[in-house]
Scaffold this active site. Structure first.
Site, PDB file in Angstrom:
ATOM      1  N   HIS A  35      10.050   7.240   7.939  1.00 36.27           N
ATOM      2  CA  HIS A  35       9.769   6.767   6.584  1.00 36.27           C
ATOM      3  C   HIS A  35       9.489   7.951   5.682  1.00 36.27           C
ATOM      4  O   HIS A  35       8.436   8.578   5.781  1.00 36.27           O
ATOM      5  CB  HIS A  35       8.582   5.813   6.599  1.00 36.27           C
ATOM      6  CG  HIS A  35       8.784   4.652   7.533  1.00 36.27           C
ATOM      7  ND1 HIS A  35       8.600   4.761   8.891  1.00 36.27           N
ATOM      8  CD2 HIS A  35       9.172   3.382   7.299  1.00 36.27           C
ATOM      9  CE1 HIS A  35       8.861   3.594   9.457  1.00 36.27           C
ATOM     10  NE2 HIS A  35       9.220   2.741   8.516  1.00 36.27           N
ATOM     11  N   HIS A  75       3.168   4.020   8.644  1.00 37.27           N
ATOM     12  CA  HIS A  75       4.591   4.398   8.637  1.00 37.27           C
ATOM     13  C   HIS A  75       4.786   5.731   7.922  1.00 37.27           C
ATOM     14  O   HIS A  75       5.761   6.435   8.179  1.00 37.27           O
ATOM     15  CB  HIS A  75       5.445   3.298   7.998  1.00 37.27           C
ATOM     16  CG  HIS A  75       5.042   2.926   6.601  1.00 37.27           C
ATOM     17  ND1 HIS A  75       3.958   2.134   6.339  1.00 37.27           N
ATOM     18  CD2 HIS A  75       5.563   3.250   5.392  1.00 37.27           C
ATOM     19  CE1 HIS A  75       3.835   1.976   5.018  1.00 37.27           C
ATOM     20  NE2 HIS A  75       4.795   2.645   4.428  1.00 37.27           N
ATOM     21  N   HIS A 265      11.804   3.447   0.943  1.00 40.60           N
ATOM     22  CA  HIS A 265      10.762   3.203   1.950  1.00 40.60           C
ATOM     23  C   HIS A 265      11.095   3.854   3.290  1.00 40.60           C
ATOM     24  O   HIS A 265      10.224   4.374   3.973  1.00 40.60           O
ATOM     25  CB  HIS A 265      10.578   1.693   2.146  1.00 40.60           C
ATOM     26  CG  HIS A 265       9.785   1.329   3.361  1.00 40.60           C
ATOM     27  ND1 HIS A 265       8.414   1.182   3.344  1.00 40.60           N
ATOM     28  CD2 HIS A 265      10.175   1.106   4.649  1.00 40.60           C
ATOM     29  CE1 HIS A 265       8.000   0.882   4.571  1.00 40.60           C
ATOM     30  NE2 HIS A 265       9.044   0.818   5.377  1.00 40.60           N
ATOM     31  N   GLU A 414     -13.059 -12.770  12.646  1.00 37.12           N
ATOM     32  CA  GLU A 414     -12.849 -12.261  14.008  1.00 37.12           C
ATOM     33  C   GLU A 414     -11.973 -11.018  14.003  1.00 37.12           C
ATOM     34  O   GLU A 414     -12.234 -10.048  14.720  1.00 37.12           O
ATOM     35  CB  GLU A 414     -12.195 -13.350  14.879  1.00 37.12           C
ATOM     36  CG  GLU A 414     -13.024 -14.615  15.069  1.00 37.12           C
ATOM     37  CD  GLU A 414     -12.938 -15.570  13.888  1.00 37.12           C
ATOM     38  OE1 GLU A 414     -12.111 -15.338  12.976  1.00 37.12           O
ATOM     39  OE2 GLU A 414     -13.701 -16.559  13.881  1.00 37.12           O
ATOM     40  N   PHE A 440     -10.676 -18.017  19.886  1.00 36.69           N
ATOM     41  CA  PHE A 440     -10.368 -17.263  18.676  1.00 36.69           C
ATOM     42  C   PHE A 440     -10.067 -15.793  18.967  1.00 36.69           C
ATOM     43  O   PHE A 440      -9.987 -14.975  18.054  1.00 36.69           O
ATOM     44  CB  PHE A 440     -11.486 -17.450  17.648  1.00 36.69           C
ATOM     45  CG  PHE A 440     -11.766 -18.907  17.374  1.00 36.69           C
ATOM     46  CD1 PHE A 440     -10.706 -19.813  17.295  1.00 36.69           C
ATOM     47  CD2 PHE A 440     -13.056 -19.397  17.250  1.00 36.69           C
ATOM     48  CE1 PHE A 440     -10.943 -21.175  17.086  1.00 36.69           C
ATOM     49  CE2 PHE A 440     -13.294 -20.747  17.040  1.00 36.69           C
ATOM     50  CZ  PHE A 440     -12.235 -21.641  16.955  1.00 36.69           C
ATOM     51  N   HIS A 476     -10.636 -25.891  20.464  1.00 42.20           N
ATOM     52  CA  HIS A 476     -11.614 -24.859  20.818  1.00 42.20           C
ATOM     53  C   HIS A 476     -11.541 -24.459  22.287  1.00 42.20           C
ATOM     54  O   HIS A 476     -12.260 -23.559  22.704  1.00 42.20           O
ATOM     55  CB  HIS A 476     -13.029 -25.359  20.511  1.00 42.20           C
ATOM     56  CG  HIS A 476     -13.367 -25.350  19.058  1.00 42.20           C
ATOM     57  ND1 HIS A 476     -12.546 -25.893  18.096  1.00 42.20           N
ATOM     58  CD2 HIS A 476     -14.435 -24.838  18.389  1.00 42.20           C
ATOM     59  CE1 HIS A 476     -13.103 -25.736  16.902  1.00 42.20           C
ATOM     60  NE2 HIS A 476     -14.243 -25.090  17.047  1.00 42.20           N
ATOM     61  N   ARG A 523     -19.849 -21.928  28.296  1.00 39.69           N
ATOM     62  CA  ARG A 523     -20.843 -22.620  27.468  1.00 39.69           C
ATOM     63  C   ARG A 523     -21.798 -23.410  28.364  1.00 39.69           C
ATOM     64  O   ARG A 523     -22.983 -23.504  28.109  1.00 39.69           O
ATOM     65  CB  ARG A 523     -20.158 -23.594  26.515  1.00 39.69           C
ATOM     66  CG  ARG A 523     -21.160 -24.508  25.845  1.00 39.69           C
ATOM     67  CD  ARG A 523     -20.500 -25.497  24.894  1.00 39.69           C
ATOM     68  NE  ARG A 523     -21.533 -26.241  24.179  1.00 39.69           N
ATOM     69  CZ  ARG A 523     -21.921 -27.474  24.486  1.00 39.69           C
ATOM     70  NH1 ARG A 523     -21.349 -28.114  25.482  1.00 39.69           N
ATOM     71  NH2 ARG A 523     -22.862 -28.078  23.800  1.00 39.69           N
TER      72      ARG A 523
HETATM   73  C1  TPP Z   1       1.585  -5.989  10.605  1.00 40.16           C
HETATM   74  C2  TPP Z   1       2.861  -5.346  10.207  1.00 40.16           C
HETATM   75  N1  TPP Z   1       3.855  -6.100   9.709  1.00 40.16           N
HETATM   76  C3  TPP Z   1       5.024  -5.535   9.375  1.00 40.16           C
HETATM   77  C4  TPP Z   1       5.236  -4.193   9.532  1.00 40.16           C
HETATM   78  C5  TPP Z   1       6.587  -3.581   9.211  1.00 40.16           C
HETATM   79  N2  TPP Z   1       6.463  -2.784   7.954  1.00 40.16           N
HETATM   80  C6  TPP Z   1       6.262  -1.469   8.005  1.00 40.16           C
HETATM   81  S1  TPP Z   1       6.075  -0.799   6.506  1.00 40.16           S
HETATM   82  C7  TPP Z   1       6.321  -2.280   5.750  1.00 40.16           C
HETATM   83  C8  TPP Z   1       6.281  -2.397   4.260  1.00 40.16           C
HETATM   84  C9  TPP Z   1       5.020  -1.862   3.758  1.00 40.16           C
HETATM   85  O1  TPP Z   1       5.017  -1.786   2.387  1.00 40.16           O
HETATM   86  P1  TPP Z   1       4.042  -0.748   1.710  1.00 40.16           P
HETATM   87  O2  TPP Z   1       2.734  -0.783   2.361  1.00 40.16           O
HETATM   88  O3  TPP Z   1       4.087  -1.020   0.253  1.00 40.16           O
HETATM   89  O4  TPP Z   1       4.678   0.639   2.046  1.00 40.16           O
HETATM   90  P2  TPP Z   1       5.710   1.470   1.171  1.00 40.16           P
HETATM   91  O5  TPP Z   1       7.022   0.743   1.245  1.00 40.16           O
HETATM   92  O6  TPP Z   1       5.182   1.503  -0.214  1.00 40.16           O
HETATM   93  O7  TPP Z   1       5.753   2.785   1.829  1.00 40.16           O
HETATM   94  C10 TPP Z   1       6.519  -3.272   6.693  1.00 40.16           C
HETATM   95  C11 TPP Z   1       6.747  -4.696   6.368  1.00 40.16           C
HETATM   96  C12 TPP Z   1       4.177  -3.447  10.046  1.00 40.16           C
HETATM   97  N3  TPP Z   1       4.275  -2.136  10.257  1.00 40.16           N
HETATM   98  N4  TPP Z   1       3.003  -4.030  10.342  1.00 40.16           N
END
Ligand code: TPP
Ligand code: MG
Length: 671
Positions: A35, A75, A265, A414, A440, A476, A523
């Protein structure tokens, strides 16, 4: 965006920020994955933060009083790797940067705790980092109160993206931080208006500043490419008496053809576009080439905190030897020598008095003796304190008015609780445990998985562990959760049968330094099955012979937790008919798997029929029924085959056929 104007307006700043962008472009291009856009967008904010505000010494990444930096938008890992390399973090060499995302490199696709020094937590699952950061800041508040400002006194910085703020866990974290008035926590929001699918506006129109403010934060905003504005915002955020959020307006993939688009991205690998972006920056250098004078200036930034760190060491050395040793012990995650003796004394008392208590109550009995001798524990519950039995007499409540309090009211959060506990454990000096209903675990699971992946020894107190909880019904009643937890690598799942096994489970859980634990607790009241005191911790073997066959051994009954007593009663029925029956209690499968073959063979010899008894689904039991010298046609399972029901506990056990009679019948049908 007029890149040339940016470069000209603050040339000194530009000179430092550009190599971060260049390294991100080069590393992603070399890996042909990753990225690029996020590091390119946040390079200016990160440069101001690391060069002017963050207290750290690159040469000493483990300095306990360093500011913590958490890249929640994981990322964008190249942002962090570039900063670590440029500032001279000992293990972040240029070779490692060049090996970005390759097997064996410390520069994993997303930052992974335990790989590169300076990576404080594993991020990548969006929202985890910001929730971890809350735990880091809580640990800092607690430790500052406990050890004094001379020993602990630092900030927690977190960069979060749009995705982090969209994830539900962020609201749990933000609300907790606001209530706790964590003034040393500062979140920098990469407000670029872009996610993978396109503009944030496709799916969101939240006023983030209003949202944070509504949760008790102070909010600030800046142009995320103007170093003067950034500096002013960070200065104000640091001075704020509440947690602070700085909305940094940025351009994703700044200066690249993909700027301000979703394309920016991901991996920007087109060679001509890459060259054009570098040209726009005025960066004529080749791939991974950082001019020596720029590197030297960054290394000077990395050494900026050296004096502060050395002064800290001098102050630390002035503490009494006892306090120094205590601090070092707690940060190393070592248990005090007293722990074993304390647990042994409790076991002896319990096996003599033979109480009929729920294991959640037994857990409280254990914590009542553990917490006084383990001053680094911080307990808590997600609004089920009276049910999870997690609060003991001497803890006090952690809150702004009492930072020495050791009990956290997490609220009905949680996931936020689990992620905060990861942060607390990662900070060091704190040993967190927290409770909820076992069902949970699903709500906490993403953070529990990261406890296991990172190897942080968090204790999850999960009560109401089966249909034995009764009337609250199938919503539960966990049935598949034991299987899910046992399937998770590097996680110890304890399901103790009585107060003795519960005490033993706590001792083992606390003795782990790199493995989290789940205590699955009942429990309902359970009889004491360990009626004969043994100094040895039998639970440490994972499974053991609780009662052996009298006469010729024809059946082995294997059970955990509340079903061990049922297996014992079934054994009585079988023995009365002359069928020699052994009962094996299996409080922790993972530890039994770790035993050597000879021990496992002694506990589970081939020959007798085998019946497993557990008020949960069968998934996983075949390992013990068919494996380990067992045979398919000679084994059976008594447990759950679907979801539970709402009724009194006794009625449910009868309805689902988990009774001594059913177990005895099953064994006889296999003989
Ligand atoms: C819980 C989760 N869901 C989905 C992803 C896949 N994912 C990685 S980056 C991203 C988009 C994130 O957008 P943003 O935070 O705005 O980052 P930017 O594009 O601005 O760098 C997604 C959906 C992930 N890493 N974690
Ligand atoms: Mg974004």
């Amino acid at each position: 965006m007029d890149i040339a104007a940016l470069a000209q307006s603050h040339p000194d700043h530009w000179r430092l920020a550009t190599p971060i962008r260049a390294l991100a472009l080069d590393a992603v291009a070399a890996a042909n994955s990753g990225h690029s856009g996020m590091p390119m967008g946040m390079a200016d904010v990160a440069t101001v933060l690391w060069s002017k505000h963050m207290s750290f010494d690159a040469a000493a990444p483990d300095w306990p009083n360093r500011d913590r930096f958490i890249l929640s938008a994981g990322h964008g890992s190249m942002l962090l790797y570039a900063l670590l390399y440029l500032t001279g973090s000992p293990d972040m060499t240029l070779e490692q940067v060049k090996a970005f995302r390759q097997l064996g490199a410390i520069t994993a696709g997303h930052p992974e705790y335990g790989h590169a020094k300076g990576v404080e937590t594993t991020t990548g699952p969006l929202g985890q980092g910001i929730a971890n950061a809350v735990g880091f800041a809580m640990a800092e508040e607690f430790l500052r109160a406990k050890w004094g400002r001379k020993v602990i006194d630092h900030h927690t910085w977190c960069i979060a993206g749009d995705g982090c703020l969209m994830e539900g866990v962020s609201q749990e974290a933000i609300a907790l931080a606001g209530r706790q008035e964590l003034s040393r926590l500062i979140v920098l929001w990469d407000n670029n208006g872009i996610t993978i699918d396109g503009q944030v506006a496709l799916s969101d129109r939240t006023d983030q500043l209003a949202r944070f403010a509504a949760s008790g934060w102070d909010v600030f905003a800046c142009d995320g490419h103007d170093p003067v504005e950034i500096d002013r915002a960070l200065t104000a955020a640091k001075a704020s008496p509440r947690p602070a959020m700085v909305a940094c307006t940025t351009h994703i993939a700044l200066g690249h053809a993909a700027q301000d688009t979703a394309k920016g991205h991901g991996a920007l690998t087109d060679a001509a576009q890459l060259r054009a972006a570098k040209d726009a920056y005025g960066w004529p250098h080749g791939p991974f080439e950082i001019p020596a004078d720029i590197k030297a200036d960054w290394e000077a930034i990395g050494a900026r905190g050296r004096a502060a760190r050395e002064e800290w060491e001098t102050r630390f050395a002035l503490l009494s030897e006892g306090r120094q040793a205590e601090f070092t012990r707690a940060f190393a995650g070592e248990m005090p020598k007293k722990l074993s003796a304390t647990i042994r004394a409790l076991k002896k008392q319990v096996s003599e008095s033979r109480p009929k208590v729920a294991t959640r109550k037994a857990s409280e009995m254990a914590l009542e003796v553990i917490n006084p001798i383990l001053p680094e524990t911080m307990g808590g519950s997600a609004d089920l304190t009276g049910s999870n039995n997690t609060r003991t007499a001497d803890l006090g409540v952690f809150e702004p008015a009492n930072r020495k309090g050791r009990y956290v009211y997490y609220g009905i959060r949680e996931h936020g609780m689990a992620a905060a506990m990861n942060g607390m454990a990662l900070h060091g000096g704190v040993r967190p445990y927290g409770g909820t209903f076992m069902c949970f675990a699903d709500y906490a699971r993403p953070a529990m998985r990261l406890s296991a992946l990172m190897g942080v020894p968090v204790q999850y107190v999960m009560t109401h562990d089966s249909i034995g909880l009764g009337e609250d019904g199938p919503t539960h009643q966990p049935v598949e959760h034991l299987a899910m937890l046992r399937a998770t690598p590097n996680m110890l799942v304890f399901r103790p049968a009585d107060a003795v096994e519960t005490a033993e489970s706590w001792e083992i859980a606390l003795s782990q330094r790199s493995t989290p634990s789940v205590l699955a607790l009942s429990r309902q009241n359970l009889p004491t099955v360990r009626t004969e005191h043994k100094t040895k911790n039998l639970t440490a073997q994972g499974a053991y012979v609780l009662a052996d066959a009298e006469g010729r051994r024809q059946a082995i009954l294997m059970a955990t937790g509340s079903e061990v007593a049922i297996a014992m009663a079934a054994r009585d029925l079988l023995q009365a008919e002359g069928i020699g029956t052994r009962v094996v209690s299996m409080p922790c499968w993972e530890l039994f798997e770790d035993q050597d073959e000879a021990y496992r063979r002694r506990v589970l010899p081939g020959g007798p029929v085998r019946v497993a008894v557990e008020a949960a689904i069968r998934f996983g039991w075949d390992r013990w029924l068919y494996g380990e010298r067992g045979r398919r046609e000679k084994s059976g399972f008594v447990g759950m085959h679907g979801f539970g029901a709402s009724a009194p506990e006794g009625d449910l056990y009868r309805h689902f056929g988990i009774t001594p009679e059913a177990v005895a019948e099953k064994a006889k049908s296999l003989l």
